[in-house]
Design an enzyme around this catalytic site. Structure first.
Site, PDB file in Angstrom:
ATOM      1  N   SER A 298      54.972  49.811  38.950  1.00  0.00           N
ATOM      2  CA  SER A 298      53.680  50.142  39.554  1.00  0.00           C
ATOM      3  C   SER A 298      53.738  51.495  40.246  1.00  0.00           C
ATOM      4  CB  SER A 298      53.350  49.057  40.589  1.00  0.00           C
ATOM      5  OG  SER A 298      52.290  49.479  41.402  1.00  0.00           O
TER       6      SER A 298
ATOM      7  N   ASN B 121      54.910  30.617  33.585  1.00  0.00           N
ATOM      8  CA  ASN B 121      54.854  29.351  34.325  1.00  0.00           C
ATOM      9  C   ASN B 121      53.424  28.998  34.753  1.00  0.00           C
ATOM     10  OD1 ASN B 121      54.344  31.011  36.477  1.00  0.00           O
ATOM     11  ND2 ASN B 121      56.192  30.499  37.633  1.00  0.00           N
TER      12      ASN B 121
ATOM     13  N   TYR C  16      55.772  43.456  48.273  1.00  0.00           N
ATOM     14  CA  TYR C  16      55.467  43.556  46.831  1.00  0.00           C
ATOM     15  C   TYR C  16      56.003  44.872  46.275  1.00  0.00           C
ATOM     16  CZ  TYR C  16      52.983  44.671  42.560  1.00  0.00           C
ATOM     17  OH  TYR C  16      52.698  45.061  41.273  1.00  0.00           O
TER      18      TYR C  16
ATOM     19  N   LYS D 269      59.200  45.631  43.517  1.00  0.00           N
ATOM     20  CA  LYS D 269      59.128  46.421  42.270  1.00  0.00           C
ATOM     21  C   LYS D 269      60.176  47.522  42.294  1.00  0.00           C
ATOM     22  CE  LYS D 269      56.051  44.363  39.952  1.00  0.00           C
ATOM     23  NZ  LYS D 269      56.331  43.787  38.640  1.00  0.00           N
TER      24      LYS D 269
ATOM     25  N   ASN E 299      41.520  43.033  44.425  1.00  0.00           N
ATOM     26  CA  ASN E 299      41.338  44.331  43.771  1.00  0.00           C
ATOM     27  C   ASN E 299      39.865  44.695  43.646  1.00  0.00           C
ATOM     28  OD1 ASN E 299      44.072  43.182  42.098  1.00  0.00           O
ATOM     29  ND2 ASN E 299      44.170  45.187  43.060  1.00  0.00           N
TER      30      ASN E 299
ATOM     31  N   ALA F 128      56.117  39.081  33.969  1.00  0.00           N
ATOM     32  CA  ALA F 128      56.044  37.959  34.914  1.00  0.00           C
ATOM     33  C   ALA F 128      56.411  38.422  36.318  1.00  0.00           C
ATOM     34  CB  ALA F 128      56.975  36.834  34.468  1.00  0.00           C
TER      35      ALA F 128
ATOM     36  N   CYS G 161      51.547  30.147  36.953  1.00  0.00           N
ATOM     37  CA  CYS G 161      51.246  30.099  38.389  1.00  0.00           C
ATOM     38  C   CYS G 161      50.028  30.951  38.711  1.00  0.00           C
ATOM     39  CB  CYS G 161      52.458  30.524  39.225  1.00  0.00           C
ATOM     40  SG  CYS G 161      52.862  32.275  39.087  1.00  0.00           S
TER      41      CYS G 161
ATOM     42  N   VAL H 276      33.900  48.379  51.663  1.00  0.00           N
ATOM     43  CA  VAL H 276      34.617  49.601  51.255  1.00  0.00           C
ATOM     44  C   VAL H 276      35.626  49.934  52.347  1.00  0.00           C
ATOM     45  CG1 VAL H 276      34.399  52.044  50.675  1.00  0.00           C
ATOM     46  CG2 VAL H 276      32.618  50.416  49.962  1.00  0.00           C
TER      47      VAL H 276
HETATM   48  P1  NAD Z   1      48.993  38.391  36.347  1.00  0.00           P
HETATM   49  O1  NAD Z   1      49.234  37.611  37.584  1.00  0.00           O
HETATM   50  O2  NAD Z   1      47.701  38.232  35.647  1.00  0.00           O
HETATM   51  O3  NAD Z   1      50.163  38.112  35.289  1.00  0.00           O
HETATM   52  C1  NAD Z   1      51.471  37.779  35.679  1.00  0.00           C
HETATM   53  C2  NAD Z   1      51.850  36.534  34.892  1.00  0.00           C
HETATM   54  O4  NAD Z   1      53.184  36.152  35.237  1.00  0.00           O
HETATM   55  C3  NAD Z   1      50.962  35.334  35.206  1.00  0.00           C
HETATM   56  O5  NAD Z   1      50.517  34.788  33.992  1.00  0.00           O
HETATM   57  C4  NAD Z   1      51.869  34.369  35.960  1.00  0.00           C
HETATM   58  O6  NAD Z   1      51.518  33.021  35.709  1.00  0.00           O
HETATM   59  C5  NAD Z   1      53.234  34.748  35.410  1.00  0.00           C
HETATM   60  N1  NAD Z   1      54.363  34.506  36.320  1.00  0.00           N
HETATM   61  C6  NAD Z   1      54.484  34.879  37.620  1.00  0.00           C
HETATM   62  N2  NAD Z   1      55.674  34.504  38.099  1.00  0.00           N
HETATM   63  C7  NAD Z   1      56.341  33.895  37.085  1.00  0.00           C
HETATM   64  C8  NAD Z   1      57.614  33.316  36.950  1.00  0.00           C
HETATM   65  N3  NAD Z   1      58.455  33.249  37.979  1.00  0.00           N
HETATM   66  N4  NAD Z   1      57.968  32.795  35.748  1.00  0.00           N
HETATM   67  C9  NAD Z   1      57.113  32.834  34.694  1.00  0.00           C
HETATM   68  N5  NAD Z   1      55.885  33.380  34.768  1.00  0.00           N
HETATM   69  C10 NAD Z   1      55.513  33.898  35.944  1.00  0.00           C
HETATM   70  O7  NAD Z   1      49.248  39.923  36.702  1.00  0.00           O
HETATM   71  P2  NAD Z   1      48.987  41.236  35.837  1.00  0.00           P
HETATM   72  O8  NAD Z   1      47.940  42.016  36.509  1.00  0.00           O
HETATM   73  O9  NAD Z   1      48.854  40.890  34.401  1.00  0.00           O
HETATM   74  O10 NAD Z   1      50.365  41.988  36.109  1.00  0.00           O
HETATM   75  C11 NAD Z   1      51.453  41.920  35.199  1.00  0.00           C
HETATM   76  C12 NAD Z   1      52.621  42.705  35.792  1.00  0.00           C
HETATM   77  O11 NAD Z   1      52.198  44.058  36.020  1.00  0.00           O
HETATM   78  C13 NAD Z   1      53.101  42.165  37.134  1.00  0.00           C
HETATM   79  O12 NAD Z   1      54.515  42.266  37.163  1.00  0.00           O
HETATM   80  C14 NAD Z   1      52.484  43.124  38.138  1.00  0.00           C
HETATM   81  O13 NAD Z   1      53.246  43.230  39.308  1.00  0.00           O
HETATM   82  C15 NAD Z   1      52.481  44.427  37.354  1.00  0.00           C
HETATM   83  N6  NAD Z   1      51.447  45.368  37.816  1.00  0.00           N
HETATM   84  C16 NAD Z   1      50.136  44.958  37.862  1.00  0.00           C
HETATM   85  C17 NAD Z   1      49.158  45.830  38.320  1.00  0.00           C
HETATM   86  C18 NAD Z   1      47.716  45.398  38.429  1.00  0.00           C
HETATM   87  O14 NAD Z   1      46.946  46.031  39.163  1.00  0.00           O
HETATM   88  N7  NAD Z   1      47.277  44.363  37.723  1.00  0.00           N
HETATM   89  C19 NAD Z   1      49.509  47.132  38.711  1.00  0.00           C
HETATM   90  C20 NAD Z   1      50.848  47.521  38.635  1.00  0.00           C
HETATM   91  C21 NAD Z   1      51.806  46.613  38.176  1.00  0.00           C
HETATM   92  N1  UDP Z   2      39.017  48.680  47.843  1.00  0.00           N
HETATM   93  C1  UDP Z   2      37.890  48.503  48.617  1.00  0.00           C
HETATM   94  N2  UDP Z   2      37.388  47.243  48.764  1.00  0.00           N
HETATM   95  C2  UDP Z   2      37.960  46.158  48.176  1.00  0.00           C
HETATM   96  C3  UDP Z   2      39.111  46.347  47.367  1.00  0.00           C
HETATM   97  C4  UDP Z   2      39.613  47.615  47.233  1.00  0.00           C
HETATM   98  O1  UDP Z   2      37.350  49.462  49.170  1.00  0.00           O
HETATM   99  O2  UDP Z   2      37.466  45.024  48.351  1.00  0.00           O
HETATM  100  C5  UDP Z   2      39.551  50.038  47.641  1.00  0.00           C
HETATM  101  C6  UDP Z   2      40.970  50.221  48.164  1.00  0.00           C
HETATM  102  O3  UDP Z   2      40.951  50.571  49.526  1.00  0.00           O
HETATM  103  C7  UDP Z   2      41.485  51.342  47.246  1.00  0.00           C
HETATM  104  C8  UDP Z   2      40.762  51.081  45.914  1.00  0.00           C
HETATM  105  O4  UDP Z   2      39.624  50.285  46.250  1.00  0.00           O
HETATM  106  O5  UDP Z   2      41.054  52.613  47.736  1.00  0.00           O
HETATM  107  C9  UDP Z   2      41.612  50.329  44.894  1.00  0.00           C
HETATM  108  O6  UDP Z   2      42.135  49.168  45.511  1.00  0.00           O
HETATM  109  P1  UDP Z   2      42.831  48.005  44.669  1.00  0.00           P
HETATM  110  O7  UDP Z   2      43.194  46.927  45.627  1.00  0.00           O
HETATM  111  O8  UDP Z   2      41.988  47.628  43.501  1.00  0.00           O
HETATM  112  O9  UDP Z   2      44.144  48.705  44.063  1.00  0.00           O
HETATM  113  P2  UDP Z   2      45.376  49.439  44.787  1.00  0.00           P
HETATM  114  O10 UDP Z   2      45.218  50.888  44.479  1.00  0.00           O
HETATM  115  O11 UDP Z   2      45.329  49.113  46.239  1.00  0.00           O
HETATM  116  O12 UDP Z   2      46.557  48.851  44.093  1.00  0.00           O
END
Ligand code: NAD
Ligand code: UDP
Length: 378
Positions: free
Chosen positions: A158, A66, A183, A187, A233, A115, A68, A251
């Site tokens: 995650s 979508n 969040y 999950k 992040n 998504a 978003c 930090v």
């Molecule tokens: P992202 O936000 O870049 O990608 C998610 C995508 O889903 C986006 O393109 C968004 O537009 C789309 N989306 C969200 N809600 C939607 C909906 N209701 N319908 C259709 N599309 C929708 O995030 P990402 O980092 O690529 O993460 C992908 C998945 O992995 C997510 O489910 C996230 O929770 C999970 N995840 C991410 C991380 C991370 O650090 N990036 C870590 C662990 C898990």
């Molecule tokens: N962190 C930080 N400053 C920032 C963002 C993250 O010091 O601006 C630290 C955070 O406390 C953690 C690590 O970096 O120890 C990774 O954080 P991130 O948010 O990237 O991922 P998380 O493990 O929380 O999903």
């Protein structure tokens, strides 16, 4: 159904560097010609890299997103890089009518479900939005899959579901449930829904992939992470400080029981993560017997502190990254890194790219796209 133009029929030169050094130019043996997959959230950070990996491996891909938290520019670039385009449907995973239409029009063999919403702070202020997208969205998707006779699902989970881990490295059998924000709970609930579903019907084959900390970008610098506003992040934040767009890194925490007092995480290159999805799909498809729910950690097994990451980024970019030590961020754990032996044994997958590659490619993406996908948008 709205379909975006992705440059079908454009004459694209496919660079030989794409996916070099990986095993995924060819289809895994358990997967046959002309398989088609639905990727929800495929325009996003991890989804776009995975779309590229699947296209390059020879599969057809339908993306539902979508937008978003993404731009369709990511998919235009994926199409150029792969030499062919995914089918893109702009829409929401909670739209059951749309899902039914999509699955009728595009019979798929499996769904990779990315998504969802992922900003921890926003989930605290808007929990209903998170439960709606991440839980209700997953339920609606599964209902539509069931109706269409599609029972293979790879779910983006995650490491946050482990909460504060009992021990590190974290194995998949460690207790889950100590999630401290909506969040993480969304999950966890989605994982539990999928577990109940697979227990109820032997046709379901579900992979729960617990990602650690995805970072980096494709080696060409064409696709990468494009967070909106000020990043939450670590890596995108550091990259913006290095660019001079933000003054300093804050930090969060310097009194953790770690090598230098700062938090330790398992950073994994997004292309390794993307390849892990193909390995998981292949494993789900390969099994002859009942599969049910399988859980795999996707991490490197190596932990790095915030200051180690900062130094590695400075070395890769040649820039100084000013920083300030500050109190801990609420909800952060001290140390989290994966035991990734199960994925190695059962999927034949391990992360290959090292920390300096992650940093170098994160930086390349940043300097080639100082304003993210807006940089190249036409
Ligand atoms: P992202 O936000 O870049 O990608 C998610 C995508 O889903 C986006 O393109 C968004 O537009 C789309 N989306 C969200 N809600 C939607 C909906 N209701 N319908 C259709 N599309 C929708 O995030 P990402 O980092 O690529 O993460 C992908 C998945 O992995 C997510 O489910 C996230 O929770 C999970 N995840 C991410 C991380 C991370 O650090 N990036 C870590 C662990 C898990
Ligand atoms: N962190 C930080 N400053 C920032 C963002 C993250 O010091 O601006 C630290 C955070 O406390 C953690 C690590 O970096 O120890 C990774 O954080 P991130 O948010 O990237 O991922 P998380 O493990 O929380 O999903």
């Amino acid at each position: 159904m709205k379909r975006a133009a992705l440059g079908y029929g454009v004459n694209v030169e496919v660079g030989e560097v794409l996916l070099s050094g990986t095993n995924y130019r060819e289809k895994p043996s358990s997967m046959t010609q002309s398989m088609k997959f639905l990727i929800t959230g495929g325009a996003g950070y991890i989804g776009s890299h995975t779309t590229l990996v699947l296209l390059r491996a020879g599969f057809d891909v339908v993306v539902l997103d979508n937008l978003c938290n993404a731009s369709s520019e990511s998919l235009k670039r994926v199409a150029q890089m792969a030499g062919r385009a995914p089918i893109f449907v702009e829409g929401d995973i909670r739209d059951r009518v749309l899902l039914d239409q999509l699955l009728a029009q595009h019979p798929v063999q499996a769904v990779l479900h990315f998504a969802g919403l992922k900003a921890v702070g926003e989930s605290v202020t808007q929990p209903l939005l998170y439960y709606s997208n991440n839980v209700e969205g997953t339920v609606t998707l599964c209902k539509a899959m069931e109706a269409a006779g599609v029972f293979t699902l790879v779910f983006s989970s995650s490491a946050t579901v482990y909460g504060d881990p009992v021990t590190v490295p974290i194995t998949e059998d460690q207790p889950v449930g100590q999630t401290i924000n909506p969040y993480g709970r969304s999950k966890l609930i989605a994982e539990q829904v999928l577990g109940d579903l697979a227990a109820s019907d032997p046709r379901w084959r579900v992979a729960l992939l617990r990602y650690f900390n995805p970072v980096g970008a494709h080696e060409t610098g064409q696709i990468g992470e494009d967070p909106r506003g000020i990043p939450n992040n670590l890596l995108p934040y550091i990259a913006r400080v290095a660019m001079g767009k933000l003054p300093e890194l804050v930090v969060f925490g310097y009194d953790y029981p770690t090598v230098d007092g700062t938090g330790v995480r398992d950073y994994i290159h997004v292309m390794d993560l993307a390849e892990g999805h193909l390995a998981a799909l292949s494993a789900l498809k390969a099994k002859k017997s009942r599969v049910g729910v399988q859980v795999w950690n996707l991490g490197t097994g190596q932990g790095y502190s915030v200051l180690q990451i900062l130094r590695a980024f400075e070395a890769a970019s040649g820039r100084t990254v000013p920083y300030r030590l500050a109190p801990r961020r609420a909800g952060d754990v001290a140390i989290s890194y994966a035991n990734s032996a199960k994925a190695a044994l059962e999927l034949g997958w391990t992360a290959k790219r090292d920390l300096s590659t992650m940093m170098r490619e994160a930086w390349r993406w940043q300097i080639m796209n100082p304003d993210g996908y807006q940089t190249g948008e036409s």
